[in-house]
Design a protein around this motif. Structure first.
Motif, PDB file in Angstrom:
ATOM      1  N   ALA A 107      34.775  40.958  39.665  1.00 50.45           N
ATOM      2  CA  ALA A 107      35.097  42.274  40.235  1.00 50.45           C
ATOM      3  C   ALA A 107      36.598  42.427  40.417  1.00 50.45           C
ATOM      4  O   ALA A 107      37.182  43.484  40.126  1.00 50.45           O
ATOM      5  N   ALA A 108      37.248  41.345  40.895  1.00 52.31           N
ATOM      6  CA  ALA A 108      38.703  41.405  41.065  1.00 52.31           C
ATOM      7  C   ALA A 108      39.404  41.503  39.715  1.00 52.31           C
ATOM      8  O   ALA A 108      40.367  42.271  39.550  1.00 52.31           O
ATOM      9  N   SER A 109      38.904  40.725  38.739  1.00 52.77           N
ATOM     10  CA  SER A 109      39.538  40.743  37.411  1.00 52.77           C
ATOM     11  C   SER A 109      39.380  42.082  36.727  1.00 52.77           C
ATOM     12  O   SER A 109      40.201  42.468  35.883  1.00 52.77           O
ATOM     13  N   ALA A 110      38.313  42.805  37.057  1.00 50.34           N
ATOM     14  CA  ALA A 110      38.077  44.110  36.418  1.00 50.34           C
ATOM     15  C   ALA A 110      39.121  45.145  36.831  1.00 50.34           C
ATOM     16  O   ALA A 110      39.323  46.142  36.111  1.00 50.34           O
TER      17      ALA A 110
ATOM     18  N   ASP B 260      48.281  39.947  38.307  1.00 49.72           N
ATOM     19  CA  ASP B 260      49.025  38.944  39.078  1.00 49.72           C
ATOM     20  C   ASP B 260      48.309  38.618  40.387  1.00 49.72           C
ATOM     21  O   ASP B 260      48.298  37.463  40.836  1.00 49.72           O
ATOM     22  N   LYS B 261      47.740  39.646  40.991  1.00 50.14           N
ATOM     23  CA  LYS B 261      47.013  39.403  42.238  1.00 50.14           C
ATOM     24  C   LYS B 261      45.809  38.469  42.010  1.00 50.14           C
ATOM     25  O   LYS B 261      45.526  37.586  42.820  1.00 50.14           O
TER      26      LYS B 261
ATOM     27  N   GLU C 131      36.032  45.641  30.870  1.00 50.37           N
ATOM     28  CA  GLU C 131      35.094  44.543  31.117  1.00 50.37           C
ATOM     29  C   GLU C 131      35.846  43.321  31.603  1.00 50.37           C
ATOM     30  O   GLU C 131      36.950  43.024  31.142  1.00 50.37           O
ATOM     31  N   ALA C 132      35.229  42.625  32.551  1.00 52.24           N
ATOM     32  CA  ALA C 132      35.752  41.339  33.021  1.00 52.24           C
ATOM     33  C   ALA C 132      34.606  40.326  32.992  1.00 52.24           C
ATOM     34  O   ALA C 132      33.511  40.609  33.481  1.00 52.24           O
TER      35      ALA C 132
ATOM     36  N   GLY D 188      44.959  38.170  31.119  1.00 56.88           N
ATOM     37  CA  GLY D 188      46.110  38.359  31.999  1.00 56.88           C
ATOM     38  C   GLY D 188      45.833  37.956  33.433  1.00 56.88           C
ATOM     39  O   GLY D 188      46.757  37.680  34.198  1.00 56.88           O
ATOM     40  N   ALA D 189      44.555  37.918  33.813  1.00 58.03           N
ATOM     41  CA  ALA D 189      44.207  37.529  35.181  1.00 58.03           C
ATOM     42  C   ALA D 189      43.924  36.045  35.304  1.00 58.03           C
ATOM     43  O   ALA D 189      43.546  35.567  36.368  1.00 58.03           O
TER      44      ALA D 189
END
Length: 518
Positions: free
Chosen positions: A97-100, A153-154, A348-349, A364-365
């Motif tokens: 969810a964060a990566s998305a 980055d987060k 999509e993640a 990138g994540a």
């Protein structure tokens, strides 16, 4: 006149008659003494036999309690293992969810590239405003690109913590496996020797002087125990890593609730689930484009233990799913109408952990490989050494005559009933408990009045029964702690086998007789 003749016996004849009575009286007293002695010996033997049988019953039942407690521990600890996998899927789900977030921003970027292209296609000679709009759409696309990098980055910043959580949950499962292995070893030793787990105190209390549990019968107990647990070697049945892994995989997937991405409020949250912060939604759908109509369509996500990363969208309960990877997915579409253009793009993640380190999309994540995940089950229980995520399940059979695989526990103990001490047991006559007699030309004979060695045989059944009116309908398993124990009757073949293993072949032949009630 004749007088009657009167016969008068001589004095020696009368004395001989009195001597025969004395001999008969002495023999009668001797027989009475023997019967009294025999009665005392019989009473002593019956009392000792009852005591020995009660001890054998108590020993079988107590060993059954040890086994039932072990199985109940497996049930509780298996739930804890499943919870570790549920935790892993949840963490992967939130990481997806964060990566998305970054990929949603990139989807906005691509959507505005499309809008910019449509605006540019309508530049002069049609309308100069379209050229201006095209340039402004490109600037918005670049703003989305910058935000995408910011959110990537987060996510990178929390990936180290993510890996630590997965590592710790893996380690938790390994430690529980080690605990299960230790518990199985301790219970099996108690079933084999009848002395461990404080069982020795039972002998001292209920039948002092009784023998230890027969070693061959103890081996039968340990084999029964191993055969009840798939994950242990059993001479009667095979073992299947795939079957064990599938059970734990399906339990883990079924224990996790529906992923929150599928419980969104499309109207209120513009199609995004409630766990996304309002600041992110403001950036994505309002501040960056500043005008127009923007919405998320078909946002869905899931997290599960699967066979491969590509199985993420398949069912959690499926044949062949050994739970080799933990994977989560979050995807959807962004649809945008701005000025004179319309754009849409998917995002999509996917976050995966496996024995090869896993993968992470969008890249990138991602800052590096994920912590290694060995999979639900790769080894038998006793071959697990600190890692490997082993798992044990109940090894059921479809044979009612074998109690559907529920294990039996046997006890065979002996005790010498003859005391051999005239002070403690005067009814035994002497230190042999017998006497010799001579019977004319037939020679000498020996009559034994005191009992010799006694033996006792018992059986207990460790069985599964859930409380409640329909408790019997639930099949035995190692996820609910409803294992109990009771004394159970022998079949003739079963008693014969136990006695034969105990070295009592005569009793085994008798037990094997037809129509014998045991």
């Amino acid at each position: 006149m004749h007088l009657p003749v009167r016969t008068v016996r001589s004095a020696p004849a009368r004395r001989r008659a009195r001597g025969q009575s004395l001999v008969l009286a002495c023999l009668s007293f001797l027989l009475l003494a023997l019967m009294t002695t025999l009665s005392f010996n019989l009473s002593h033997a019956l009392r000792e036999k009852m005591s020995l049988q009660q001890h054998s019953d108590a020993l079988a039942y107590s060993m059954g309690v040890v086994e039932a407690r072990a199985l109940n521990y497996y049930a509780v600890s298996n739930r804890a293992i499943a919870s570790a996998y549920v935790g892993m899927t949840s963490v992967h789900g939130y990481m997806a969810a964060a990566s998305a977030t970054g990929d949603m921003m990139r989807a906005g970027q691509m959507s505005f590239f499309i809008i910019a292209g449509l605006e540019a296609a309508q530049c002069p000679p049609y309308n100069i405003q379209h050229c201006i709009d095209a340039l402004e759409a490109l600037m918005i696309a670049m703003d989305y690109s910058d935000k995408a990098s910011e959110y990537d980055d987060k996510v990178q910043g929390v990936e180290e913590a993510f890996n630590k959580v997965i590592h710790d949950l893996n380690r938790m499962a390994d430690q529980i496996h080690e605990s299960q292995k230790s518990a199985h070893r301790a219970a099996r030793n108690a079933l084999r020797d009848g002395q461990s787990a404080s069982l020795l105190e039972l002998t001292e209390y209920s039948a002092k002087g009784a023998s230890d549990l027969n070693s061959s019968v103890g081996s039968m107990n340990s084999t029964e125990f191993d055969c009840a647990v798939d994950g242990m070697n059993c001479p009667r049945a095979g073992s299947s890593n795939e079957a064990r892994a599938r059970v734990m995989t399906e339990i883990s997937n079924a224990s996790r609730p529906g992923w929150a991405a599928n419980r969104s409020l499309p109207v209120i949250m513009n199609g995004l689930p409630t766990y996304y912060k309002s600041e992110f939604i403001q950036d994505l759908l309002k501040d960056i484009p500043s005008e127009g109509t923007h919405m998320i369509l078909g946002h869905q996500g899931t997290a599960k233990v699967a066979q491969t990363k590509s199985n993420i969208h398949g069912p959690g309960q499926v044949g062949g799913n050994e739970g080799k990877v933990v994977v989560a997915d979050e995807h959807g579409y962004i649809m945008q109408q701005w000025r004179h253009g319309f754009g849409a793009w998917n995002y999509e993640a996917v976050v995966e952990s496996s024995d090869s380190g896993g993968s992470h999309t969008p890249s990138g994540a991602h800052s590096g490989d994920h912590d290694e995940f060995k999979g639900i089950n790769t080894k038998d229980l006793m071959s697990c050494s600190g890692s490997g995520n082993c798992f044990m399940k109940f090894r059921a059979t479809d044979e009612p005559s074998e109690d559907w695989g529920q294990p039996s526990v046997y006890s065979y103990v002996t005790k010498q009933f003859f005391v051999g001490d005239a002070d403690r047991a005067p009814w035994e006559l002497n230190d042999t408990g017998s006497f010799a007699l001579t019977h004319g030309a037939q020679g000498k004979g020996q009559l034994r009045l005191a009992p010799g060695e006694g033996a006792a045989l018992s059986k207990a059944l460790v069985y599964y029964h859930r409380l409640g009116p329909n408790g019997w309908k639930e099949a035995p398993g190692l996820f609910n702690p409803y294992w109990r124990v009771k004394l159970h009757p022998f079949t003739s073949d079963e008693a014969s086998e136990v006695l034969e293993n105990a070295g009592n072949s005569d009793a085994a032949d008798l037990a094997g007789a037809k129509d014998l009630t045991l």
